[in-house]
Write a protein that holds these residues in place. Structure first.
Motif, PDB file in Angstrom:
ATOM      1  N   ARG A 140      42.687  43.849  25.051  1.00 49.86           N
ATOM      2  CA  ARG A 140      41.474  44.458  25.593  1.00 49.86           C
ATOM      3  C   ARG A 140      40.734  43.476  26.508  1.00 49.86           C
ATOM      4  O   ARG A 140      40.176  43.869  27.528  1.00 49.86           O
ATOM      5  N   ARG A 141      40.720  42.195  26.162  1.00 49.94           N
ATOM      6  CA  ARG A 141      40.094  41.190  27.029  1.00 49.94           C
ATOM      7  C   ARG A 141      40.793  41.164  28.392  1.00 49.94           C
ATOM      8  O   ARG A 141      40.139  41.121  29.434  1.00 49.94           O
ATOM      9  N   ARG A 142      42.116  41.201  28.379  1.00 53.03           N
ATOM     10  CA  ARG A 142      42.857  41.222  29.647  1.00 53.03           C
ATOM     11  C   ARG A 142      42.508  42.458  30.461  1.00 53.03           C
ATOM     12  O   ARG A 142      42.256  42.369  31.663  1.00 53.03           O
ATOM     13  N   TRP A 143      42.484  43.612  29.811  1.00 46.36           N
ATOM     14  CA  TRP A 143      42.136  44.850  30.515  1.00 46.36           C
ATOM     15  C   TRP A 143      40.760  44.751  31.155  1.00 46.36           C
ATOM     16  O   TRP A 143      40.564  45.119  32.311  1.00 46.36           O
ATOM     17  N   LEU A 144      39.782  44.286  30.385  1.00 45.87           N
ATOM     18  CA  LEU A 144      38.411  44.214  30.890  1.00 45.87           C
ATOM     19  C   LEU A 144      38.276  43.194  32.020  1.00 45.87           C
ATOM     20  O   LEU A 144      37.560  43.434  32.997  1.00 45.87           O
ATOM     21  N   LEU A 145      38.974  42.074  31.912  1.00 47.64           N
ATOM     22  CA  LEU A 145      38.911  41.087  32.984  1.00 47.64           C
ATOM     23  C   LEU A 145      39.612  41.592  34.246  1.00 47.64           C
ATOM     24  O   LEU A 145      39.176  41.280  35.356  1.00 47.64           O
ATOM     25  N   GLN A 146      40.664  42.377  34.081  1.00 47.71           N
ATOM     26  CA  GLN A 146      41.305  43.000  35.242  1.00 47.71           C
ATOM     27  C   GLN A 146      40.345  43.988  35.912  1.00 47.71           C
ATOM     28  O   GLN A 146      40.263  44.044  37.140  1.00 47.71           O
ATOM     29  N   GLU A 147      39.625  44.755  35.114  1.00 51.08           N
ATOM     30  CA  GLU A 147      38.642  45.684  35.666  1.00 51.08           C
ATOM     31  C   GLU A 147      37.535  44.923  36.398  1.00 51.08           C
ATOM     32  O   GLU A 147      37.108  45.330  37.483  1.00 51.08           O
ATOM     33  N   LEU A 148      37.069  43.832  35.802  1.00 57.02           N
ATOM     34  CA  LEU A 148      36.029  43.022  36.427  1.00 57.02           C
ATOM     35  C   LEU A 148      36.528  42.474  37.765  1.00 57.02           C
ATOM     36  O   LEU A 148      35.805  42.515  38.763  1.00 57.02           O
ATOM     37  N   ARG A 149      37.733  41.994  37.779  1.00 57.81           N
ATOM     38  CA  ARG A 149      38.313  41.466  39.026  1.00 57.81           C
ATOM     39  C   ARG A 149      38.402  42.554  40.087  1.00 57.81           C
ATOM     40  O   ARG A 149      38.099  42.309  41.256  1.00 57.81           O
ATOM     41  N   ALA A 150      38.797  43.753  39.697  1.00 57.27           N
ATOM     42  CA  ALA A 150      38.887  44.868  40.648  1.00 57.27           C
ATOM     43  C   ALA A 150      37.507  45.214  41.201  1.00 57.27           C
ATOM     44  O   ALA A 150      37.365  45.488  42.400  1.00 57.27           O
ATOM     45  N   ILE A 151      36.484  45.181  40.351  1.00 56.33           N
ATOM     46  CA  ILE A 151      35.113  45.456  40.806  1.00 56.33           C
ATOM     47  C   ILE A 151      34.672  44.375  41.790  1.00 56.33           C
ATOM     48  O   ILE A 151      34.080  44.670  42.831  1.00 56.33           O
ATOM     49  N   GLU A 152      34.975  43.114  41.467  1.00 55.30           N
ATOM     50  CA  GLU A 152      34.608  42.016  42.360  1.00 55.30           C
ATOM     51  C   GLU A 152      35.307  42.148  43.707  1.00 55.30           C
ATOM     52  O   GLU A 152      34.703  41.944  44.755  1.00 55.30           O
ATOM     53  N   ARG A 153      36.565  42.489  43.693  1.00 52.20           N
ATOM     54  CA  ARG A 153      37.334  42.627  44.937  1.00 52.20           C
ATOM     55  C   ARG A 153      36.863  43.823  45.761  1.00 52.20           C
ATOM     56  O   ARG A 153      36.961  43.791  46.983  1.00 52.20           O
ATOM     57  N   ALA A 154      36.388  44.836  45.093  1.00 59.93           N
ATOM     58  CA  ALA A 154      35.918  46.026  45.804  1.00 59.93           C
ATOM     59  C   ALA A 154      34.570  45.740  46.489  1.00 59.93           C
ATOM     60  O   ALA A 154      34.085  46.584  47.234  1.00 59.93           O
ATOM     61  N   GLY A 155      33.988  44.604  46.190  1.00 57.41           N
ATOM     62  CA  GLY A 155      32.733  44.235  46.825  1.00 57.41           C
ATOM     63  C   GLY A 155      31.532  44.950  46.275  1.00 57.41           C
ATOM     64  O   GLY A 155      30.511  45.066  46.931  1.00 57.41           O
ATOM     65  N   GLU A 156      31.658  45.432  45.048  1.00 52.44           N
ATOM     66  CA  GLU A 156      30.555  46.161  44.449  1.00 52.44           C
ATOM     67  C   GLU A 156      29.533  45.236  43.807  1.00 52.44           C
ATOM     68  O   GLU A 156      28.517  45.678  43.332  1.00 52.44           O
ATOM     69  N   MET A 157      29.825  43.939  43.792  1.00 47.94           N
ATOM     70  CA  MET A 157      28.890  42.996  43.184  1.00 47.94           C
ATOM     71  C   MET A 157      27.810  42.646  44.198  1.00 47.94           C
ATOM     72  O   MET A 157      28.069  42.538  45.381  1.00 47.94           O
ATOM     73  N   ARG A 158      26.604  42.451  43.710  1.00 45.79           N
ATOM     74  CA  ARG A 158      25.501  42.062  44.603  1.00 45.79           C
ATOM     75  C   ARG A 158      25.437  40.572  44.740  1.00 45.79           C
ATOM     76  O   ARG A 158      25.729  39.814  43.916  1.00 45.79           O
TER      77      ARG A 158
END
Length: 158
Positions: A140-158
């Motif tokens: 689950r940690r791997r899944w969540l970190l992959q999701e976080l990375r995808a969000i970061e790459r999508a540029g959705e972070m402020r």
């Protein structure tokens, strides 16, 4: 035994029931987490998974650090269970060993057996709970970190 030794022995016996209850709670939680994990894995495989991390980001915004903190909070009980269950198993093993050793000095085979059954059953259940929790935590940690990375790459972070 002197009074101090008897007091220590009685004090340790008080902890057996609470420790056994904590082991059972850890086992129930581990199987609940495993069921949730299997469902999430099935949804991911079918492409039907709705990311709670992405939903949190969309609803609350925040930085990558905020999402990492949310991930840590989400995984906290799995981590606590995977780390504390073996210690509880050890405690639940050691407490009945005293009476088992006393029964050994009295040639009481049934007393030895009764105490060893409790000791080994408790440690086995604690290790099962820990193993399940650790497996779910790791994936689950791997899944969540992959999701976080995808969000970061999508540029959705402020």
């Amino acid at each position: 035994m002197n009074a101090l030794e008897t007091s220590l022995y009685e004090l340790t016996r008080i902890f057996l029931v609470p420790v056994l209850l904590l082991i059972l709670a850890a086992l129930v939680y581990a199987f609940f987490a495993l069921g949730s994990f299997v469902m999430e894995g099935w949804q991911r495989r079918r492409g039907r998974y709705q990311s709670a991390l992405a939903a949190r980001q969309a609803a609350h915004g925040g930085t990558s650090d905020d999402l990492e903190l949310w991930i840590m909070q989400r995984l906290e009980w799995l981590r606590v269970t995977s780390r504390s269950a073996p210690m509880l198993g050890l405690v639940a093993t050691m407490i009945p060993m005293g009476p088992a050793l006393l029964a050994l000095t009295e040639s009481d085979a049934q007393g030895i057996g009764n105490n060893l059954v409790v000791a080994f059953s408790a440690v086995i259940l604690a290790l099962v709970a820990s193993s399940i929790s650790f497996f779910v935590l790791t994936v689950r940690r791997r899944w969540l970190l992959q999701e976080l990375r995808a969000i970061e790459r999508a540029g959705e972070m402020r």
